[in-house]
Write a protein that holds these residues in place. Structure first.
Motif, PDB file in Angstrom:
ATOM      1  N   ALA A   1      -0.142  -3.666  -7.393  1.00  0.00           N
ATOM      2  CA  ALA A   1       1.143  -3.302  -7.923  1.00  0.00           C
ATOM      3  C   ALA A   1       1.579  -2.123  -6.880  1.00  0.00           C
ATOM      4  CB  ALA A   1       1.167  -2.744  -9.290  1.00  0.00           C
ATOM      5  N   PHE A   2       0.494  -1.188  -6.487  1.00  0.00           N
ATOM      6  CA  PHE A   2       0.674  -0.263  -5.315  1.00  0.00           C
ATOM      7  C   PHE A   2       1.180  -0.883  -4.121  1.00  0.00           C
ATOM      8  CE2 PHE A   2      -0.307   2.760  -2.228  1.00  0.00           C
ATOM      9  CZ  PHE A   2       0.164   4.082  -2.689  1.00  0.00           C
ATOM     10  N   THR A   3       0.466  -1.940  -3.716  1.00  0.00           N
ATOM     11  CA  THR A   3       0.867  -2.825  -2.466  1.00  0.00           C
ATOM     12  C   THR A   3       2.341  -3.188  -2.660  1.00  0.00           C
ATOM     13  OG1 THR A   3      -1.404  -3.398  -1.988  1.00  0.00           O
ATOM     14  CG2 THR A   3       0.396  -4.630  -0.929  1.00  0.00           C
ATOM     15  N   THR A   4       2.650  -3.976  -3.847  1.00  0.00           N
ATOM     16  CA  THR A   4       4.077  -4.378  -3.980  1.00  0.00           C
ATOM     17  C   THR A   4       4.854  -3.539  -3.796  1.00  0.00           C
ATOM     18  OG1 THR A   4       3.047  -6.258  -5.409  1.00  0.00           O
ATOM     19  CG2 THR A   4       5.277  -5.915  -5.676  1.00  0.00           C
ATOM     20  N   ALA A   5       4.854  -2.117  -4.546  1.00  0.00           N
ATOM     21  CA  ALA A   5       6.125  -1.182  -4.397  1.00  0.00           C
ATOM     22  C   ALA A   5       6.020  -0.649  -3.197  1.00  0.00           C
ATOM     23  CB  ALA A   5       5.211   0.159  -5.479  1.00  0.00           C
ATOM     24  N   THR A   6       4.801  -0.561  -2.344  1.00  0.00           N
ATOM     25  CA  THR A   6       5.043   0.004  -0.979  1.00  0.00           C
ATOM     26  C   THR A   6       5.653  -1.143  -0.094  1.00  0.00           C
ATOM     27  OG1 THR A   6       2.931   1.070  -1.401  1.00  0.00           O
ATOM     28  CG2 THR A   6       3.840   0.945   0.993  1.00  0.00           C
ATOM     29  N   VAL A   7       5.378  -2.319  -0.240  1.00  0.00           N
ATOM     30  CA  VAL A   7       6.041  -3.389   0.238  1.00  0.00           C
ATOM     31  C   VAL A   7       7.395  -3.302   0.172  1.00  0.00           C
ATOM     32  CG1 VAL A   7       6.246  -5.845   0.823  1.00  0.00           C
ATOM     33  CG2 VAL A   7       4.124  -4.772   1.019  1.00  0.00           C
ATOM     34  N   GLU A   8       8.041  -3.302  -1.214  1.00  0.00           N
ATOM     35  CA  GLU A   8       9.353  -3.389  -1.440  1.00  0.00           C
ATOM     36  C   GLU A   8      10.177  -2.304  -1.067  1.00  0.00           C
ATOM     37  OE1 GLU A   8      10.979  -6.101  -2.690  1.00  0.00           O
ATOM     38  OE2 GLU A   8       8.994  -7.306  -2.912  1.00  0.00           O
ATOM     39  N   CYS A   9       9.534  -1.063  -0.996  1.00  0.00           N
ATOM     40  CA  CYS A   9      10.336   0.068  -0.544  1.00  0.00           C
ATOM     41  C   CYS A   9      10.503  -0.306   0.934  1.00  0.00           C
ATOM     42  CB  CYS A   9       9.569   1.337  -0.977  1.00  0.00           C
ATOM     43  SG  CYS A   9       9.659   1.969  -2.430  1.00  0.00           S
ATOM     44  N   SER A  10       9.439  -0.725   1.650  1.00  0.00           N
ATOM     45  CA  SER A  10       9.732  -1.163   2.985  1.00  0.00           C
ATOM     46  C   SER A  10      10.665  -1.853   3.471  1.00  0.00           C
ATOM     47  CB  SER A  10       8.192  -1.387   3.545  1.00  0.00           C
ATOM     48  OG  SER A  10       7.355  -0.559   3.314  1.00  0.00           O
ATOM     49  N   LYS A  11      10.804  -3.055   2.577  1.00  0.00           N
ATOM     50  CA  LYS A  11      11.823  -3.922   2.734  1.00  0.00           C
ATOM     51  C   LYS A  11      13.287  -3.397   2.528  1.00  0.00           C
ATOM     52  CE  LYS A  11      10.862  -7.794   0.754  1.00  0.00           C
ATOM     53  NZ  LYS A  11      10.023  -8.989  -0.043  1.00  0.00           N
ATOM     54  N   ALA A  12      13.384  -2.205   1.615  1.00  0.00           N
ATOM     55  CA  ALA A  12      14.638  -1.777   1.174  1.00  0.00           C
ATOM     56  C   ALA A  12      15.050  -0.668   2.207  1.00  0.00           C
ATOM     57  CB  ALA A  12      14.625  -1.305  -0.022  1.00  0.00           C
ATOM     58  N   GLY A  13      14.048  -0.346   3.226  1.00  0.00           N
ATOM     59  CA  GLY A  13      14.289   0.435   4.406  1.00  0.00           C
ATOM     60  C   GLY A  13      13.702   2.020   4.236  1.00  0.00           C
ATOM     61  N   TYR A  14      12.858   1.969   3.131  1.00  0.00           N
ATOM     62  CA  TYR A  14      12.223   3.205   2.803  1.00  0.00           C
ATOM     63  C   TYR A  14      10.752   3.356   2.880  1.00  0.00           C
ATOM     64  CZ  TYR A  14      16.776   3.567   0.947  1.00  0.00           C
ATOM     65  OH  TYR A  14      18.250   3.422   0.544  1.00  0.00           O
ATOM     66  N   GLN A  15      10.246   2.693   4.201  1.00  0.00           N
ATOM     67  CA  GLN A  15       8.641   2.753   4.180  1.00  0.00           C
ATOM     68  C   GLN A  15       8.220   4.003   4.138  1.00  0.00           C
ATOM     69  OE1 GLN A  15       6.993  -0.121   7.012  1.00  0.00           O
ATOM     70  NE2 GLN A  15       5.325   1.254   7.472  1.00  0.00           N
ATOM     71  N   PRO A  16       7.046   4.240   3.287  1.00  0.00           N
ATOM     72  CA  PRO A  16       6.378   5.369   3.364  1.00  0.00           C
ATOM     73  C   PRO A  16       5.696   5.830   4.755  1.00  0.00           C
ATOM     74  CG  PRO A  16       6.043   4.274   1.210  1.00  0.00           C
ATOM     75  CD  PRO A  16       6.583   3.350   2.155  1.00  0.00           C
ATOM     76  N   SER A  17       5.854   7.068   5.161  1.00  0.00           N
ATOM     77  CA  SER A  17       5.178   7.213   6.286  1.00  0.00           C
ATOM     78  C   SER A  17       3.742   7.278   6.590  1.00  0.00           C
ATOM     79  CB  SER A  17       5.453   8.908   6.602  1.00  0.00           C
ATOM     80  OG  SER A  17       5.069   9.449   5.787  1.00  0.00           O
ATOM     81  N   TRP A  18       3.015   7.377   5.450  1.00  0.00           N
ATOM     82  CA  TRP A  18       1.667   7.212   5.181  1.00  0.00           C
ATOM     83  C   TRP A  18       1.219   5.701   5.193  1.00  0.00           C
ATOM     84  CZ3 TRP A  18       1.539   4.681   0.852  1.00  0.00           C
ATOM     85  CH2 TRP A  18       2.350   4.935  -0.079  1.00  0.00           C
ATOM     86  N   PHE A  19       2.188   4.643   5.041  1.00  0.00           N
ATOM     87  CA  PHE A  19       1.620   3.390   4.906  1.00  0.00           C
ATOM     88  C   PHE A  19       1.641   2.643   6.465  1.00  0.00           C
ATOM     89  CE2 PHE A  19       3.075  -1.176   3.929  1.00  0.00           C
ATOM     90  CZ  PHE A  19       1.792  -1.650   3.290  1.00  0.00           C
ATOM     91  N   ASP A  20       0.476   2.283   6.795  1.00  0.00           N
ATOM     92  CA  ASP A  20       0.164   1.684   7.921  1.00  0.00           C
ATOM     93  C   ASP A  20      -0.483   0.378   7.848  1.00  0.00           C
ATOM     94  OD1 ASP A  20      -0.184   0.626  10.479  1.00  0.00           O
ATOM     95  OD2 ASP A  20      -1.290   2.448  11.208  1.00  0.00           O
TER      96      ASP A  20
END
Length: 137
Positions: free
Chosen positions: A112-131
């Motif tokens: 779920a954390f991965t999915t939330a991070t990916v969906e935010c990234s796809k929406a243009g809001y990738q967390p800076s800590w996500f690599d």
């Protein structure tokens, strides 16, 4: 900017703000070790309980209204993550209180954390800590 877009920005901004501690403290270690982490249940409970506050107004803990106003993809991902974080947090806290010192199975929260991070990234809001490249081992 549409209401869903501004709400996506809000909830993804909350993930940016509070998700880094979980990402750096447990997520990377669990992902790179095949699910094994050095964790103290009460510390894990505190880390994941913060994830359950995503979308909440200042001074409050329930972000369901904001999450419901997000786009379908971001809202669904955040709802699942908040739900799974609450379950893991409660299990870890109960374990610590009972003295069992057991870390609950975190597979659903990691997904779920991965999915939330990916969906935010796809929406243009990738967390800076996500690599994602650092997760390949």
């Amino acid at each position: 900017m549409s209401t869903a877009s501004s709400t996506d920005q809000q909830v993804c901004g909350d993930l940016e703000r509070v998700g880094g501690a979980f990402y750096n403290g447990y997520y990377k270690q669990l992902m790179l070790s095949g699910g094994h982490a050095d964790a103290v249940p009460i510390q894990l409970a505190a880390q994941v309980s913060v994830l359950t506050t995503i979308g909440a107004p200042d001074g409050e803990i329930d972000g369901a209204t904001a999450i419901a106003g997000a786009s379908q993809a971001v809202g669904s991902a955040m709802t699942g993550m908040v739900r799974d974080a609450a379950i893991i947090g409660k299990g870890a806290a109960n374990s610590s209180v009972s003295g069992v010192d057991h870390i609950p199975d975190m597979t659903s929260l990691l997904t779920a954390f991965t999915t939330a991070t990916v969906e935010c990234s796809k929406a243009g809001y990738q967390p800076s800590w996500f690599d994602p490249s650092e997760l390949t081992g």
